[in-house]
Enzyme design. Structure first.
Site, PDB file in Angstrom:
ATOM      1  N   ASP A  96       0.927  -1.217  -0.001  1.00  0.00           N
ATOM      2  CA  ASP A  96      -0.131  -0.002  -0.116  1.00  0.00           C
ATOM      3  C   ASP A  96       0.703   1.097  -0.047  1.00  0.00           C
ATOM      4  O   ASP A  96       0.419   2.172  -0.884  1.00  0.00           O
ATOM      5  CB  ASP A  96      -0.867  -0.131   1.097  1.00  0.00           C
ATOM      6  CG  ASP A  96      -0.224  -0.233   2.485  1.00  0.00           C
ATOM      7  OD1 ASP A  96       0.927  -0.573   2.378  1.00  0.00           O
ATOM      8  OD2 ASP A  96      -1.201  -0.147   3.546  1.00  0.00           O
ATOM      9  N   ASP A  99       7.069   3.991   3.476  1.00  0.00           N
ATOM     10  CA  ASP A  99       7.203   5.060   4.307  1.00  0.00           C
ATOM     11  C   ASP A  99       8.602   5.042   4.674  1.00  0.00           C
ATOM     12  O   ASP A  99       9.564   5.622   3.929  1.00  0.00           O
ATOM     13  CB  ASP A  99       6.369   4.448   5.593  1.00  0.00           C
ATOM     14  CG  ASP A  99       6.268   5.707   6.719  1.00  0.00           C
ATOM     15  OD1 ASP A  99       6.138   6.917   6.123  1.00  0.00           O
ATOM     16  OD2 ASP A  99       6.270   5.511   7.810  1.00  0.00           O
ATOM     17  N   LEU A 104       9.751  -3.114   3.606  1.00  0.00           N
ATOM     18  CA  LEU A 104      10.026  -3.609   2.052  1.00  0.00           C
ATOM     19  C   LEU A 104      11.571  -4.099   1.975  1.00  0.00           C
ATOM     20  O   LEU A 104      11.718  -5.031   1.277  1.00  0.00           O
ATOM     21  CB  LEU A 104       9.514  -2.800   1.075  1.00  0.00           C
ATOM     22  CG  LEU A 104       8.195  -2.663   0.645  1.00  0.00           C
ATOM     23  CD1 LEU A 104       7.745  -1.832  -0.444  1.00  0.00           C
ATOM     24  CD2 LEU A 104       7.832  -4.197   0.185  1.00  0.00           C
ATOM     25  N   LYS A 127       5.998   7.999   0.272  1.00  0.00           N
ATOM     26  CA  LYS A 127       6.304   9.199   1.344  1.00  0.00           C
ATOM     27  C   LYS A 127       7.816   9.179   1.478  1.00  0.00           C
ATOM     28  O   LYS A 127       8.390   8.805   2.250  1.00  0.00           O
ATOM     29  CB  LYS A 127       5.751   8.824   2.747  1.00  0.00           C
ATOM     30  CG  LYS A 127       4.327   9.351   3.080  1.00  0.00           C
ATOM     31  CD  LYS A 127       4.320   9.097   4.444  1.00  0.00           C
ATOM     32  CE  LYS A 127       2.784   8.896   4.937  1.00  0.00           C
ATOM     33  NZ  LYS A 127       2.713   8.539   6.346  1.00  0.00           N
TER      34      LYS A 127
HETATM   35  P1  IMP Z   1       7.795   1.264   6.426  1.00  0.00           P
HETATM   36  O1  IMP Z   1       7.971   1.756   5.118  1.00  0.00           O
HETATM   37  O2  IMP Z   1       8.494   0.178   6.839  1.00  0.00           O
HETATM   38  O3  IMP Z   1       7.968   2.313   7.357  1.00  0.00           O
HETATM   39  O4  IMP Z   1       6.484   0.607   6.788  1.00  0.00           O
HETATM   40  C1  IMP Z   1       5.256   0.957   5.822  1.00  0.00           C
HETATM   41  C2  IMP Z   1       3.863   0.495   6.475  1.00  0.00           C
HETATM   42  O5  IMP Z   1       3.640   1.500   7.362  1.00  0.00           O
HETATM   43  C3  IMP Z   1       2.870   0.480   5.579  1.00  0.00           C
HETATM   44  O6  IMP Z   1       2.607  -0.947   5.028  1.00  0.00           O
HETATM   45  C4  IMP Z   1       1.569   0.935   6.386  1.00  0.00           C
HETATM   46  O7  IMP Z   1       0.993  -0.260   7.124  1.00  0.00           O
HETATM   47  C5  IMP Z   1       2.372   1.718   7.326  1.00  0.00           C
HETATM   48  N1  IMP Z   1       2.012   3.145   7.042  1.00  0.00           N
HETATM   49  C6  IMP Z   1       2.924   4.075   6.792  1.00  0.00           C
HETATM   50  N2  IMP Z   1       2.523   5.459   6.662  1.00  0.00           N
HETATM   51  C7  IMP Z   1       1.169   5.160   6.631  1.00  0.00           C
HETATM   52  C8  IMP Z   1       0.137   6.091   6.546  1.00  0.00           C
HETATM   53  O8  IMP Z   1      -0.082   7.340   6.342  1.00  0.00           O
HETATM   54  N3  IMP Z   1      -1.192   5.513   6.496  1.00  0.00           N
HETATM   55  C9  IMP Z   1      -1.584   4.349   6.934  1.00  0.00           C
HETATM   56  N4  IMP Z   1      -0.529   3.205   7.086  1.00  0.00           N
HETATM   57  C10 IMP Z   1       0.801   3.678   6.928  1.00  0.00           C
HETATM   58 MG    MG Z   2       0.906  -2.161   5.420  1.00  0.00          MG
END
Ligand code: IMP
Ligand code: MG
Length: 171
Positions: A96, A99, A104, A127
């Protein structure tokens, strides 16, 4: 409960972009190949359902729960369905939102160790301002600012996954 705020990406823009992404993924898929599509739950369920219905190639689908690194998860311990082809397969990870990239990054290292023929990553939202690792997804739907966003699969405390658009969240 925080209320969903301003609509950031309306339903019709999402639909159009998802079609474009599916076309790009199709053109990057070897002729005659079957895609192994791995959707990360819960967030990617709606994006993945819309994306794969446009593919021309046959699809093996696995929808697997993944807890993000930030929430204490270890994506290398993901349990893939027994009959889901990975070794030697053309793997497409569908997520989805990207971040910090930690989730990933860890997951794709693990998947590479399982020796797929190819590994591509498609994310609906990115993001980039929050990135902590170097990770370039192959396909990105939309860049979003550093705000918490909900809808089209994304949640806030378990709510709002059903919204057909992407919205910011207010207090
Ligand atoms: P990261 O890239 O390891 O920091 O984590 C990504 C995960 O954080 C995504 O799969 C989402 O579950 C969650 N996440 C990050 N930002 C958002 C947001 O703005 N809304 C909802 N979930 C988010
Ligand atoms: Mg997620």
């Amino acid at each position: 409960m925080r209320a969903a705020g301003e609509i950031l990406i309306p339903e019709d823009r999402i639909a159009a972009r998802v079609r474009e992404m599916a076309a790009a993924i199709d053109s990057g898929t070897a002729a005659g190949a079957t895609l192994s599509v791995l959707a990360l739950l819960d967030g990617a369920f709606m994006f993945c359902a819309d994306l794969i219905r446009h593919f021309k190639s046959p699809v093996h689908l696995a929808m697997v729960p993944v807890r993000s690194v930030a929430r204490g998860g270890d994506p290398s311990r993901i349990r893939l369905p027994e009959l889901f082809p990975v070794k030697g397969a053309d793997l497409l990870v569908v997520e989805d939102i990207l971040d910090t990239g930690q989730t990933l990054d860890s997951l794709s290292r693990h998947l590479r160790s399982l020796e797929p023929r190819s590994l591509r990553i498609a994310v609906l939202l990115d993001k980039p301002s929050r990135r902590e690792v170097t990770l370039e997804p192959d396909y990105i739907g939309f860049e979003v600012p550093d705000r918490w966003v909900v809808g089209y699969g994304l949640d806030d405390g378990g709510l709002y996954r059903n919204l057909p658009y992407i919205a910011t969240i207010g207090d």
